[in-house]
Scaffold this active site. Structure first.
Site, PDB file in Angstrom:
ATOM      1  N   GLU A   3     129.248  53.761  78.055  1.00  0.00           N
ATOM      2  CA  GLU A   3     130.334  53.684  79.039  1.00  0.00           C
ATOM      3  C   GLU A   3     130.228  52.442  79.939  1.00  0.00           C
ATOM      4  OE1 GLU A   3     132.334  57.525  80.232  1.00  0.00           O
ATOM      5  OE2 GLU A   3     130.251  57.858  80.804  1.00  0.00           O
ATOM      6  N   HIS A  12     134.285  65.243  84.268  1.00  0.00           N
ATOM      7  CA  HIS A  12     133.331  64.218  83.853  1.00  0.00           C
ATOM      8  C   HIS A  12     132.387  63.769  84.979  1.00  0.00           C
ATOM      9  CE1 HIS A  12     132.854  60.141  81.546  1.00  0.00           C
ATOM     10  NE2 HIS A  12     131.789  60.430  82.233  1.00  0.00           N
ATOM     11  N   HIS A  24     127.236  62.116  87.429  1.00  0.00           N
ATOM     12  CA  HIS A  24     127.736  63.482  87.188  1.00  0.00           C
ATOM     13  C   HIS A  24     127.092  64.437  88.185  1.00  0.00           C
ATOM     14  CE1 HIS A  24     127.282  61.889  82.786  1.00  0.00           C
ATOM     15  NE2 HIS A  24     128.339  61.349  83.340  1.00  0.00           N
ATOM     16  N   HIS A  73     127.950  55.159  88.296  1.00  0.00           N
ATOM     17  CA  HIS A  73     128.658  56.242  87.610  1.00  0.00           C
ATOM     18  C   HIS A  73     127.712  57.430  87.513  1.00  0.00           C
ATOM     19  CE1 HIS A  73     130.892  58.662  84.885  1.00  0.00           C
ATOM     20  NE2 HIS A  73     130.063  58.483  83.878  1.00  0.00           N
TER      21      HIS A  73
END
Lengths: 238, 238, 238, 238
Positions: free
Chosen positions: C77, C166, C98, C96
């Site tokens: 990603e 996500h 989660h 990024h």
């Protein structure tokens, strides 16, 4: 003098385990009945369970008088222990704690009930007792044998009792059973709390509770759990 | 010069304990009044409590002027401390924190109230103060004595104050009491939050709060808790 | 070749901090723009942030082509990072993750909004983007520049974006700001989640957000937080 | 004799990882099919997963008979494993656990469903099986092949099964997949539990689940996760 027996070493382990598993914090305590003299019980001087060592152990009469206090402070609520030993000959270990997961059930009418199989040992009924009902405004501590006996009467023959705004009392046939029951009382409370938000939980049936209690207190389950608890608490497993 | 006294060592311990118990994170602070000079208070330079060492301590006038800043940055919100010391001669220690368990009560009208016996020390009333009511849009920090005095007025003679969208202020007669109050404010918030989801919690009565506060601030309870907190935080217990 | 600069060392620290604070687990990543060449960014090879070392760093074109992949696997990603650097010259660091506390806001229409003062930096608006709206059923990963550009467009000039089912994307002017924003996005989510169960939370006003963002990104606050985060993560603070 | 193969070493790692990630506590277990003999599986003697060592491994027939029990106690619920291996040739690893996050879904009718992309591997359907429906009041343990086969039938071709009031069973093509599935079953449960309180969560679509399962079980994702899990659990990554 306190003997350096395996039983007394297990009492030290019980203190450390209950701390490691977050069942107790600065406060809370655990005792065992003296196996040589059923009119005596053994418990630490006033100290947080995480820190208890062999030299902290004291012996008490069931009325809470230390045989030799060694000049140390004693737990103010030791009458919880003596009153239960006095009334229930089958009980040889008692835990008192303020587990954060259990406490919400001490503030409301919501019944804490065994819902998961490892927690069957907490028993089918867990009464709530409010010291205020008998003694009005107090400091909420069980300080006298009269208070301890009222509490014990409310507990009946159950393994666990909740005290309004205060915490839990757990009784066991031996210290390993009392520790396991105190740990899984907390686990059951955690799971039940979330399950109740999803809907009406299915609880264990009376038959399941009976059959499972035997299984969870068997050597197979207890040896596995005790070794695990001891290793995590950094004490020798015996 | 900051004396290497037991009081100041306890202030270091208080910093570490509050960090260990997750009452503070990168932010938050704790101070004590100088016992030799009631017009002065002692607090770390701008540093996270978990890291505070003796050499970080600075002395301040009640108006927040450092006697010798040693070229170090200072906490922007030290006026919280000075304003309370100025108004309340019985207060000798102040904690400011953003405990995650307490913060939800700073965002809503839900009253945080003592529900469990170990938390009686948080006091019967915990006001909420909103800096926006007096000063409009600000950076929400208590930066001036004017702001500190408004906050102190809202706090009244209570042990705890919640600040809207910000955190808590805790005052104690000494640093051990302030630490214990800050820790059990968090514990009570955790338990009350879950209990409220189960129904209407039973809170402590005024009589219970009064009697229990004396018990929890007694040597018996405080010595046990302070030793426990110190060991967990990796500092010497004194 | 990746320079052994303070910036790149801070990128290693950022990896470890985000792991230590549970913002990332096995997955998630953080990058910085190359300060010598704004058309390049630096990020680890495919490895969990907790384990990233200097030798894992690779340099990428904005389109996600490694200048020298050293035969290593790359994050699938990475287009998240390049697309943001391409569109937003003021952004020099991207995270990024989660985070478990943030994820519930990625599954429902509930807006995540700054409610506590330390979290003002997350910004007044946090859009949610659903890859399914543009690309139908996919593996949900942002694998192409086309996907990254759509995501970046949805993010606008905001500091944070939530991705349906996500996780989150956080952009900062430098890596310290990006880390702080990612950490307090998680903290705000935790607090807001519980506050919403108590009633309608009071959120920060636009004026408060603006004034506080300046304060939280000031040297005073940032130095304190960065030192704290580094010590906890076991890396040197620079 | 149990071979000192990489597969068996990975089984030790799996035990430790599941303990480190709090998927198992004192109870729970993990097994692998013997890759040299599909009619045999390998699992520890009765011991908590956190403590399992190479010398604890035993080999069993699919009916749960130990080839050489070495005089050790065996897990009472090993029939869970054998019954799955018997019915599902594609399955080569099985985990049984009582994750606290998953258990609430075992007490109510609320379906646990993949909502976050890393958890797609738990599969589109997760049936609940209640031993009471077939066998009435029991000790709830899967002790016989008959019980194991009923359970396996309820599981169908799914990766996960919930057992009412008891826990979860996870099947994988290899032990790494089974571990990852068990960990993210817990993560998904945690996130879904909170999301449901905010509103109706958006779940992954069937297409997303299919595409993501391939991605999460690819070498790129699995190598990253396995290294991370091993380092955290203090075992060598292979």
């Amino acid at each position: 003098m306190i003997e350096n027996s395996q039983e007394n070493q297990n009492l030290i382990s019980a203190n450390r385990i209950l701390a490691r598993e977050n069942v107790v914090d600065a406060f809370g305590h655990v005792s065992i009945r003296n196996s040589e003299n059923s009119e005596r019980y053994i418990m630490s001087r006033s100290r947080s369970p995480e820190l208890v060592e062999f030299s902290d152990l004291l012996e008490f009469s069931l009325e809470g008088v230390a045989l030799d206090a060694k000049g140390q402070a004693m737990y103010g609520e030791r009458m919880i222990h003596g009153a239960i030993y006095e009334a229930r000959p089958e009980v040889n270990a008692v835990v008192h704690n303020h587990s954060l997961a259990v406490l919400p059930f001490c503030l409301t009418k919501t019944a804490l009930k065994p819902a998961i199989h490892v927690a069957a040992v907490i028993g089918q009924e867990i009464p709530i007792w409010d010291i205020r009902d008998h003694f009005g405004d107090t400091d909420m501590l069980v300080r006298t044998m009269e208070q301890g006996r009222k509490m014990t009467a409310a507990m009946g023959s159950n393994n666990c009792l909740l005290m309004r705004g205060h915490g839990a009392v757990v009784a066991g046939r031996n210290v390993k059973e009392a520790v396991m029951t105190a740990v899984y009382l907390q686990v059951n409370a955690t799971v039940q709390t979330e399950a109740m938000k999803m809907g009406d939980p299915v609880y264990l049936s009376a038959g399941e509770i009976e059959l499972l209690t035997e299984v969870q207190f068997s050597d197979l389950a207890m040896d596995r759990a005790w070794e695990y608890f001891c290793v995590r608490a950094g004490v020798e497993s015996m």
